[in-house]
Design a protein around this motif. Structure first.
Motif, short mmCIF file in Angstrom:
data_model
loop_
_atom_site.label_atom_id
_atom_site.label_comp_id
_atom_site.label_asym_id
_atom_site.label_seq_id
_atom_site.Cartn_x
_atom_site.Cartn_y
_atom_site.Cartn_z
N PHE A 1 -0.68 -5.35 11.25
CA PHE A 1 -0.31 -4.14 11.80
C PHE A 1 -1.56 -3.29 12.41
CE2 PHE A 1 -1.21 -3.34 7.43
CZ PHE A 1 -1.84 -2.29 7.31
N ASN A 2 -1.33 -2.07 13.10
CA ASN A 2 -2.38 -1.13 13.66
C ASN A 2 -1.64 -0.11 13.85
OD1 ASN A 2 -4.53 -0.10 15.08
ND2 ASN A 2 -5.08 -1.91 15.75
N THR A 3 -2.06 1.31 13.33
CA THR A 3 -1.68 2.38 13.56
C THR A 3 -2.38 3.45 13.19
OG1 THR A 3 0.59 3.71 12.68
CG2 THR A 3 -0.78 2.63 11.25
N GLY A 4 -1.76 4.56 13.34
CA GLY A 4 -2.70 5.83 13.09
C GLY A 4 -1.98 7.12 13.07
N TYR A 5 -2.44 8.22 12.63
CA TYR A 5 -1.92 9.43 12.50
C TYR A 5 -2.84 10.65 13.09
CZ TYR A 5 1.06 13.25 11.17
OH TYR A 5 1.89 14.41 11.08
N ASP A 6 -2.62 11.40 14.11
CA ASP A 6 -3.08 12.61 14.39
C ASP A 6 -2.56 13.94 13.87
OD1 ASP A 6 -4.24 14.75 15.75
OD2 ASP A 6 -4.08 13.79 17.80
N PHE A 7 -3.52 14.47 12.88
CA PHE A 7 -2.92 15.45 12.07
C PHE A 7 -2.78 16.90 13.06
CE2 PHE A 7 -4.93 12.65 9.09
CZ PHE A 7 -3.82 12.79 7.86
N ASN B 1 -6.90 6.27 11.12
CA ASN B 1 -6.50 5.00 11.98
C ASN B 1 -6.46 3.88 10.89
OD1 ASN B 1 -6.25 5.66 14.51
ND2 ASN B 1 -8.47 5.82 14.54
N ALA B 2 -5.66 3.08 10.85
CA ALA B 2 -5.54 2.06 9.84
C ALA B 2 -5.03 0.58 10.55
CB ALA B 2 -4.50 2.38 8.63
N ASN B 3 -5.52 -0.38 9.78
CA ASN B 3 -5.07 -1.82 10.47
C ASN B 3 -5.15 -2.79 9.33
OD1 ASN B 3 -7.58 -3.43 10.85
ND2 ASN B 3 -8.25 -1.23 11.77
N GLY B 4 -4.62 -3.91 9.40
CA GLY B 4 -4.60 -4.72 8.34
C GLY B 4 -3.97 -5.95 8.53
N ASP B 5 -3.53 -6.71 7.55
CA ASP B 5 -2.65 -7.88 7.50
C ASP B 5 -2.43 -8.49 6.17
OD1 ASP B 5 -4.44 -10.27 6.99
OD2 ASP B 5 -5.42 -9.33 8.72
N PHE B 6 -1.08 -9.19 5.81
CA PHE B 6 -0.94 -9.77 4.63
C PHE B 6 -0.08 -10.84 4.85
CE2 PHE B 6 2.31 -6.23 5.59
CZ PHE B 6 3.32 -6.87 5.30
N ASN C 1 -5.54 -8.19 4.03
CA ASN C 1 -6.89 -7.36 4.50
C ASN C 1 -6.31 -5.86 5.08
OD1 ASN C 1 -9.09 -9.14 5.31
ND2 ASN C 1 -7.49 -10.11 6.17
N LEU C 2 -7.29 -4.96 4.60
CA LEU C 2 -6.77 -3.46 4.84
C LEU C 2 -8.10 -2.92 5.38
CD1 LEU C 2 -4.80 -1.15 4.79
CD2 LEU C 2 -5.34 -0.79 2.31
N SER C 3 -8.07 -2.05 6.35
CA SER C 3 -9.31 -1.27 6.62
C SER C 3 -8.87 -0.06 7.39
CB SER C 3 -10.24 -1.98 7.69
OG SER C 3 -9.53 -2.20 8.98
N PHE C 4 -9.26 1.18 7.03
CA PHE C 4 -9.04 2.35 7.56
C PHE C 4 -10.12 3.29 8.12
CE2 PHE C 4 -8.17 2.90 3.01
CZ PHE C 4 -8.82 4.03 2.97
#
Length: 887
Positions: free
Chosen positions: A821-827, A806-811, A783-786
């Motif tokens: 996993f669950n992560t993100g980035y602040d530009f 923001n992104a999260n998913g599994d495999f 699964n993948l979603s952002f």
């Protein structure tokens, strides 16, 4: 074990009854000629012995009243001389819905015994194990069964049975005359393998089971056929037939910051069939402690709910430091209550409460990623009432919202809404034909009342904060009428009356504060108690229609493009309620030169006050919708035609006030949304300022403001003051249409297997109910979603851009390994947001989970190896390091 005991007794009773009736039947009919010959008689193969007149009108207690069937696929023998009956080869005895199958069954009427076992074929394969089936009791399997129906004693060898998600296998069980069961060398496990001790099991060397309790001698654990060197010398397990109270054993361990601990010890209270309570606590060697109470309640067809209260006091640092002497105290309350809709039709009461101190999720171990990063909490306790055959309804609620990052709390204590649905007072129920113009007049009514308090959590219950509660009541009476004109236009007119009641108003006066460098202009605000009402009204009308445009194509996949425009224009008028005769506004001196400015005495009111200045405005807007039609061989439900939206809801809106002194044109707002695919949605919105922004330097500081001049007069487009763009996308392996055969288990027509699978699923659901983040779906390979958000703002003096992803998913690494996993980035800050990883390993009857936050303020990890079944939920091995540990 209670269920196993019942199965055993039922099995024995079945053998006794079958033996007695079959014996009488043989002696009376079939075997008379055989008895005369006094020899061993062979009865036909595949013979079924059935007594058809077993049901009698005057049957005595204990007699069999159902038809008894005895079948053997190989052969059936009756030894008249020794009074013994033999059934061989898929032997089966059926009595009612109960059934016994075995490869070999022997009934000895002389010794009053029955014996059943499996058989060995010509190839040396063992088969035909005795199986007892009862729809009410379940299935029991053993290597052999021996029972004396006269002494009521019996033995079962190598038993295999399921008991509430657990399995009892192996060993020997003896039934005594006093209904006690004596066990020896049996294995208890929640693993459903034929030999569960290959994974794990608890070996009970000796044990006695009665109806109400189980007492065992030495017991030890076996993992992968390896006995562990930890022996439980004895055990006592009560088996009450109802909910019972008991002690909850603690967890023992060491925390690097708080010291050695006894955690989660307490007491369970089974108060009655509708209510229970769990009380837990924990103590730490360095002075910290915690306590919590959880309670569940339910009444069938009425209501259900649960309550959770917790308090903790934690000492950090070392003794003598400020951090140690002033411990961190946190509390949390959660309450959920729901009412069955059929309990009281027209009336509903519900509650969803979630409140805590700022550190409740951060200073207490065991909370999930989502709970740690959450900043907003909210609560609501509501009651609503609808009167049958009446247009009136009532709702009231106590609400709470809390920002954990700033510590602000907003309460509504309580809010009330009373409303009447729109009525046509001049229409008649017996009307025939179309409505006349006056019959289309619609009248409504609504009342709102509220008490609100906004403060900081540290000041919540102090008298100074309670004096800041704002109260108010608002009445609204809308009157409207709509009709069609010129066939294609919808024309609506409205009159709106609003009245607000307040119990306090404000008064302002000028205060000059002398300083060494000059005089500072300031304002003092006084709150004046007393009832005041403020009423206002407005009139308006609107006209709207739809314009359709379409282009058709004869060739290619593209069939047509359709464009729908929805223009609307309206007019509204409101008098100037800032005039002195209304008394809603007062004047305030703003500087030492005597300059004055008007202010509303209701400006701190919940619903504001009437508007200042006359308004006669035109409101305008335009909405666009564009879609295409394409030929599709996949979509057969719409004759091979598929509609694809290109642009949905692209709109622009604004207003123009003819009687305003300046700035007659409002800012223009726009927005839209579209879906490129079913998984990708895009939305955007913004604001355009049509006025020139003028800047100047005052006391060395750059200031600016809008002036009454349009930008297009200088050949410029309106200034973009705000723009927001966002999209979210989700994708998984199933959405690509790929079938993973390894994730689809083969179908088996085995009811025992399905019962085991259902038991495991139910057990897994129990785990999920305790921890919503424990659910892992191995059937979906990945699964993948952002989510991406872009926000631009321009005040004229400063531009700012904020971008986050923001992104999260599994495999699945393998069919048994899952990584999340669950992560993100602040530009803007060029930094990675809070990131977490979770790894799960399915070990059949065990599972392993690893949680890891590799960096940031909540850096931590935990490793847990535990039995899946909730029956043995405390059988686990854990290693963790929480983020608050400083070593």
């Amino acid at each position: 074990m209670l269920k196993f005991n019942q199965i055993f007794f039922t099995c024995v009773l079945l053998f006794v009854n079958i033996s007695i009736k079959a014996h009488a039947f043989y002696q009376q009919d079939t075997l008379k000629t055989v008895a005369l010959k006094d020899s061993l008689a062979l009865v036909k193969t595949d013979t079924s012995f059935v007594k058809t007149d077993t049901t009698k009108k005057n049957s005595k207690a204990g007699e069999i009243t159902d038809v008894i069937k005895a079948v053997a696929s190989d052969s059936s023998f009756y030894d008249v001389k020794n009074n013994v009956m033999y059934l061989m080869g898929n032997a089966r005895i059926t009595y009612g819905e109960r059934q016994i199958d075995a490869g070999y069954i022997k009934v000895d009427y002389k010794d009053n015994t029955v014996f059943a076992k499996g058989t060995t074929d010509s190839l040396g394969r063992f088969s035909g194990l005795p199986i007892f089936k009862d729809p009410a009791q379940g299935t029991l399997t053993a290597d052999s069964v021996f029972y004396n129906f006269k002494t009521a004693k019996g033995k079962i060898y190598q038993v295999y049975t399921e008991e509430d998600g657990g399995y009892i296998t192996g060993g020997k069980i003896k039934k005594q005359k006093n209904d006690e069961l004596h066990m020896k060398d049996v294995v208890y496990s929640t693993c459903d393998l034929p030999e569960p001790h290959q994974h794990f099991g608890i070996v009970i060397t000796k044990g006695i089971a009665t109806e109400n309790q189980i007492v065992t001698g030495p017991a030890y654990m076996v993992i992968e056929d390896v006995p562990l060197p930890f022996v439980l010398p004895f055990g006592f397990f009560p088996k009450p037939n109802k909910r019972a109270s008991g002690i909850i054993l603690p967890q023992v361990g060491e925390d690097a910051t708080l010291g050695f601990f006894l955690r989660d010890f307490g007491y369970y209270l089974g108060l009655n069939d509708y209510w229970d309570m769990t009380m837990k606590g924990g103590i730490y060697s360095k002075g910290s402690y915690e306590a919590n109470v959880a309670s569940r309640y339910t009444k069938r067809y009425k209501y259900s709910g649960n309550i959770y209260l917790s308090f903790s006091s934690r000492k950090y640092g070392v003794e003598g430091t400020e951090e140690y002497e002033h411990p961190t105290r946190d509390f949390q309350i959660r309450w959920s209550h729901s009412q069955n809709p059929n309990a009281r039709p027209g009336t509903n009461f519900g509650a969803s409460v979630n409140a805590s101190t700022r550190g409740a999720f951060r200073n207490v171990p065991g909370y999930s990623y989502q709970q740690i990063v959450q900043n907003q909490l909210s609560s609501s306790i509501s009651y609503s009432k609808n009167w049958a055959n009446s247009p009136f309804s009532l709702s009231t609620a106590l609400t709470h919202s809390q920002d954990l990052s700033t510590g602000t709390v907003s309460l509504s204590l309580p809010s009330l809404n009373f409303s009447m649905t729109t009525l046509n007072p001049f229409d008649s129920k017996d009307r025939v034909g179309e409505q006349k113009w006056y019959q289309r007049i619609a009248v409504g009514y609504s009342l709102q009342a509220d008490n609100q308090l906004s403060t900081y959590d540290s000041l919540l219950f102090k008298p100074a904060s309670l004096r800041k509660i704002r109260s108010g009541v608002q009445h609204n009476i809308p009157i409207s009428m709509s009709s069609k004109i010129l066939k294609y236009f919808q024309f609506s007119q409205s009159i709106n009356y609003s009245e607000k009641w307040y119990f306090q108003t404000v008064r302002k006066h000028y205060v000059a504060r002398p300083t060494p460098t000059g005089t500072i202009d300031s304002t003092a605000i006084d709150t004046i108690p007393g009832f005041r009402r403020a009423s206002e009204y407005s009139v308006g009308g609107s006209l709207n229609t739809k314009i359709y445009g379409m282009v058709n194509f004869k060739k290619g996949k593209l069939m047509a493009i359709r464009h729908v425009l929805t223009p609307n224009i309206g007019f509204s008028y409101r008098p100037d309620f800032g005039k002195p005769q209304f008394g809603y506004y007062d004047s305030l001196q703003v500087n030492q030169y005597g300059e004055k400015r008007a202010y509303s005495i209701f400006e701190n009111g919940l619903y504001g006050g009437p508007g200042n200045g006359r308004s006669a405005a035109i409101n305008f807007g335009l909405d666009n919708n564009i879609e295409i039609k394409v030929r599709s061989s996949k979509d057969t439900t719409n004759n091979g035609v598929k509609k694809i939206p290109i642009l949905q809801g692209l709109s622009i809106n604004g207003s123009y006030n003819f009687v305003a002194d300046s700035m007659k044109l409002s800012q223009l707002s726009f927005g839209g949304r579209t879906f490129f695919t079913e998984k990708l949605g895009v939305s955007f919105s913004g604001t355009l300022n049509p006025y020139v922004f003028y800047t100047e330097t005052v006391s060395g500081r750059l200031v600016g403001k809008d002036i009454d001049r349009y930008r297009w007069e200088d050949g410029k487009l309106p200034r973009l003051t705000n723009f927001n763009f966002s999209f979210d996308y989700s994708l998984n392996s199933n959405s690509l249409g790929k079938n993973n055969k390894s994730n689809n288990p083969p179908q088996q027509n085995n009811s025992d297997l399905f019962s085991r699978v259902n038991a495991q699923q139910a057990d897994q659901l129990q785990q999920i109910s305790r921890n919503a983040n424990a659910f892992v779906d191995f059937n979906i390979p990945w699964n993948l979603s952002f989510y991406y958000n872009f926000n631009y703002s321009n005040t004229g003096l400063q531009r700012q851009i904020v971008q986050t992803l923001n992104a999260n998913g599994d495999f699945n690494l393998t069919p048994k390994w899952k990584v999340q996993f669950n992560t993100g980035y602040d530009f803007r800050n060029n930094a990675i947001s809070l990131t977490s990883f979770s790894i799960y390993r399915d070990l059949h009857c065990w599972d392993m989970s690893v949680r890891w936050i590799p960096f940031g303020p909540y850096q931590s990890y935990s490793v847990d190896l535990r039995v899946k079944s909730s029956i043995l939920q405390d059988l686990k091995l854990s290693k963790r390091r929480e983020f608050y540990n400083q070593f």
